[in-house]
Write a protein that holds these residues in place. Structure first.
Motif, PDB file in Angstrom:
ATOM      1  N   UNK A   1       2.125   0.436  10.580  1.00 31.85           N
ATOM      2  CA  UNK A   1       1.092  -0.072   9.679  1.00 31.85           C
ATOM      3  C   UNK A   1       1.263  -1.574   9.481  1.00 31.85           C
ATOM      4  N   UNK A   2       2.522  -2.011   9.378  1.00 35.33           N
ATOM      5  CA  UNK A   2       2.777  -3.435   9.189  1.00 35.33           C
ATOM      6  C   UNK A   2       2.311  -4.231  10.412  1.00 35.33           C
ATOM      7  N   UNK A   3       2.625  -3.748  11.602  1.00 33.50           N
ATOM      8  CA  UNK A   3       2.245  -4.483  12.809  1.00 33.50           C
ATOM      9  C   UNK A   3       0.735  -4.685  12.870  1.00 33.50           C
ATOM     10  N   UNK A   4      -0.016  -3.625  12.542  1.00 32.79           N
ATOM     11  CA  UNK A   4      -1.480  -3.729  12.575  1.00 32.79           C
ATOM     12  C   UNK A   4      -1.968  -4.712  11.511  1.00 32.79           C
ATOM     13  N   UNK A   5      -1.402  -4.613  10.312  1.00 36.68           N
ATOM     14  CA  UNK A   5      -1.795  -5.501   9.219  1.00 36.68           C
ATOM     15  C   UNK A   5      -1.437  -6.946   9.553  1.00 36.68           C
ATOM     16  N   UNK A   6      -0.263  -7.143  10.104  1.00 33.22           N
ATOM     17  CA  UNK A   6       0.199  -8.486  10.456  1.00 33.22           C
ATOM     18  C   UNK A   6      -0.709  -9.111  11.518  1.00 33.22           C
TER      19      UNK A   6
ATOM     20  N   UNK B   1      -3.192 -21.308  15.735  1.00 38.31           N
ATOM     21  CA  UNK B   1      -2.115 -20.867  14.844  1.00 38.31           C
ATOM     22  C   UNK B   1      -0.939 -20.355  15.668  1.00 38.31           C
ATOM     23  N   UNK B   2       0.249 -20.839  15.347  1.00 37.02           N
ATOM     24  CA  UNK B   2       1.440 -20.406  16.079  1.00 37.02           C
ATOM     25  C   UNK B   2       2.254 -19.490  15.175  1.00 37.02           C
ATOM     26  N   UNK B   3       2.129 -18.199  15.427  1.00 38.86           N
ATOM     27  CA  UNK B   3       2.807 -17.228  14.580  1.00 38.86           C
ATOM     28  C   UNK B   3       3.751 -16.392  15.431  1.00 38.86           C
ATOM     29  N   UNK B   4       4.898 -16.002  14.861  1.00 39.29           N
ATOM     30  CA  UNK B   4       5.808 -15.122  15.599  1.00 39.29           C
ATOM     31  C   UNK B   4       5.185 -13.731  15.724  1.00 39.29           C
ATOM     32  N   UNK B   5       5.775 -12.927  16.595  1.00 38.37           N
ATOM     33  CA  UNK B   5       5.241 -11.579  16.800  1.00 38.37           C
ATOM     34  C   UNK B   5       5.528 -10.708  15.580  1.00 38.37           C
ATOM     35  N   UNK B   6       4.748  -9.644  15.455  1.00 42.25           N
ATOM     36  CA  UNK B   6       4.933  -8.724  14.327  1.00 42.25           C
ATOM     37  C   UNK B   6       6.326  -8.107  14.356  1.00 42.25           C
ATOM     38  N   UNK B   7       6.779  -7.785  15.555  1.00 44.38           N
ATOM     39  CA  UNK B   7       8.105  -7.175  15.684  1.00 44.38           C
ATOM     40  C   UNK B   7       9.204  -8.085  15.187  1.00 44.38           C
ATOM     41  N   UNK B   8       9.074  -9.397  15.505  1.00 48.18           N
ATOM     42  CA  UNK B   8      10.073 -10.375  15.054  1.00 48.18           C
ATOM     43  C   UNK B   8      10.089 -10.450  13.527  1.00 48.18           C
ATOM     44  N   UNK B   9       8.923 -10.536  12.936  1.00 50.08           N
ATOM     45  CA  UNK B   9       8.838 -10.647  11.477  1.00 50.08           C
ATOM     46  C   UNK B   9       9.377  -9.387  10.812  1.00 50.08           C
ATOM     47  N   UNK B  10       9.048  -8.239  11.373  1.00 50.56           N
ATOM     48  CA  UNK B  10       9.533  -6.965  10.825  1.00 50.56           C
ATOM     49  C   UNK B  10      11.059  -6.901  10.900  1.00 50.56           C
ATOM     50  N   UNK B  11      11.602  -7.281  12.038  1.00 43.49           N
ATOM     51  CA  UNK B  11      13.051  -7.208  12.231  1.00 43.49           C
ATOM     52  C   UNK B  11      13.777  -8.154  11.268  1.00 43.49           C
TER      53      UNK B  11
ATOM     54  N   UNK C   1       5.917  -9.555   0.565  1.00 41.49           N
ATOM     55  CA  UNK C   1       4.856  -8.544   0.511  1.00 41.49           C
ATOM     56  C   UNK C   1       5.455  -7.169   0.780  1.00 41.49           C
ATOM     57  N   UNK C   2       6.323  -7.079   1.775  1.00 39.62           N
ATOM     58  CA  UNK C   2       6.929  -5.783   2.114  1.00 39.62           C
ATOM     59  C   UNK C   2       7.832  -5.291   0.991  1.00 39.62           C
ATOM     60  N   UNK C   3       8.593  -6.200   0.402  1.00 35.94           N
ATOM     61  CA  UNK C   3       9.550  -5.792  -0.630  1.00 35.94           C
ATOM     62  C   UNK C   3       8.868  -5.516  -1.968  1.00 35.94           C
ATOM     63  N   UNK C   4       7.641  -6.016  -2.173  1.00 35.68           N
ATOM     64  CA  UNK C   4       6.971  -5.825  -3.455  1.00 35.68           C
ATOM     65  C   UNK C   4       6.752  -4.343  -3.725  1.00 35.68           C
ATOM     66  N   UNK C   5       6.536  -3.572  -2.659  1.00 32.06           N
ATOM     67  CA  UNK C   5       6.403  -2.140  -2.831  1.00 32.06           C
ATOM     68  C   UNK C   5       5.169  -1.714  -3.595  1.00 32.06           C
ATOM     69  N   UNK C   6       4.192  -2.617  -3.724  1.00 32.83           N
ATOM     70  CA  UNK C   6       2.987  -2.268  -4.481  1.00 32.83           C
ATOM     71  C   UNK C   6       2.053  -1.417  -3.625  1.00 32.83           C
ATOM     72  N   UNK C   7       1.292  -0.557  -4.274  1.00 33.54           N
ATOM     73  CA  UNK C   7       0.263   0.193  -3.554  1.00 33.54           C
ATOM     74  C   UNK C   7      -1.067  -0.520  -3.768  1.00 33.54           C
ATOM     75  N   UNK C   8      -1.883  -0.543  -2.738  1.00 39.51           N
ATOM     76  CA  UNK C   8      -3.152  -1.268  -2.794  1.00 39.51           C
ATOM     77  C   UNK C   8      -4.304  -0.323  -2.535  1.00 39.51           C
TER      78      UNK C   8
END
Lengths: 175, 192
Positions: free
Chosen positions: B30-35, A60-70, B67-74
């Protein structure tokens, strides 16, 4: 009725999932799967999908979390900035049109100069219609009766026109 | 631009942008870990569903944004994951509808890039990939969710927007179809 489930499904799945199917699975279970349509298909499919799971993890080729967050932050800010000063919504346009139509009808029924102008316009329209042999509109005795007779139609027509214009303007701006 | 130079619209825009920053369902950590836990699974799911790795790249970003913009609590990680796959499924479905020139299932042979597979495993994967592409998108989704992601029937129904009791029969049929295709493929398919 064709069977769509079997009591041994979970066992088959467990052995496939732990990489023990069929060589290290109980012989009677393997024999059962050979004759059971449900378990037989399950074993074939689960083994194939199990291979997909492992391959997907490595390829799977996915971008980094930081990229997606930004990117998500940037997009959220752009969407927020766009929504400020947004043109009026369709509902707002319709409400405006209704209020405009009602105000117009009330204005027309109560304003003297407007009634006189309406009367003159009606007379002119009748004479034009007569000269070109158009169907005659029923004559109104005065402007008040004219507004009373045609006011509802005028108001409805005005509302429809205003709503239509509002929808067109909204659609173009949204596009 | 000083405060005095700002118009009412500028102030509103600044407030809206500030609010947007705070509107995400998770903190960055939290997002980085989930991602990191979920992104490969979601990408694999999207790639199989659409048959197009490039589209999966785009849809992956869209999925996490929504998913981030949905603002739902899980309530749990499982619920969060279900919500993520639901968004991914809906986006893939919308992408299909937009691409009206595409047939209902993709028939051209599209490889999912593999950097490390030996030749034998790559052969296996293309056989399974080819077999999967002969199925309807809904069948692909159900099989992937059931046997790669390990979703229960209830979870599959939630993700696909269907009734739970119908999943058992539909999954049985999808399994039947895929098994039939795989059995007809060369012996290497499904064998390690």
């Amino acid at each position: 009725m064709k069977r769509v489930e079997c009591a041994h499904e979970d066992d088959v799945l467990m052995y496939v999932g732990t990489g023990r199917w069929p060589d290290r699975a109980p012989a009677e279970l393997v024999t059962h799967a050979a004759s059971c349509a449900v378990c037989g298909d399950l074993a074939v499919v689960a083994r194939a999908m199990d291979g997909e799971r492992g391959a997907e993890q490595s390829s799977a080729r996915v971008p980094s979390a930081g990229t997606v967050w930004w990117h998500a932050q940037l997009r959220a800010r752009q969407d927020a900035a766009k929504s400020v000063g947004k043109p009026i919504t369709f509902a707002q346009a319709a409400l405006l049109a209704v209020c405009g139509g009602v105000a117009g009808a009330v204005f027309g029924a109560t304003t003297g100069w407007f009634q006189r102008g309406l009367h003159a316009t009606a007379d002119t329209a009748r004479s034009i219609a007569a000269s070109v042999h158009l169907p005659q509109l029923p004559a109104a005795t005065d402007a008040t009766t004219f507004v009373a007779t045609y006011g509802t139609s005028l108001a409805v027509g005005g509302i429809i026109l205003a709503v239509g214009l509002g929808v067109v303007i909204w659609a173009f701006r949204e596009g | 631009m000083t405060i005095r130079d700002m118009t009412v619209s500028d102030v509103e825009r600044l407030n809206a942008v500030t609010a947007a920053d705070a509107s995400f369902a998770m903190t960055e950590d939290a997002f980085r870990a989930f991602y990191d836990r979920t992104s490969r699974s979601v990408w694999g799911y999207l790639a199989r569903l659409t048959g197009d790795p490039s589209m999966a790249d785009d849809l992956l970003q869209d999925t996490y944004y929504r998913f981030l913009r949905a603002g739902a609590t899980h309530e749990s990680e499982a619920h969060r994951r279900n919500a993520l796959f639901t968004i991914a499924t809906n986006l893939a479905r919308d992408a299909y509808r937009r691409r009206s020139v595409l047939p209902f299932f993709v028939t051209e042979h599209i490889e999912i890039a593999s950097r490390e597979d030996a030749a034998g495993r790559f052969e296996h994967r293309t056989d399974v990939g080819r077999a999967m592409r002969k199925l309807r998108p809904r069948d692909r989704a159900m099989l992937w969710l059931a046997y790669v992601e390990g979703f229960s029937h209830r979870e599959i129904a939630q993700v696909l927007g269907m009734k739970t009791p119908s999943i058992k029969l539909l999954l049985f049929r999808a399994r039947r179809r895929l098994a039939g295709i795989l059995r007809a493929e060369p012996e290497q398919a499904g064998q390690s």
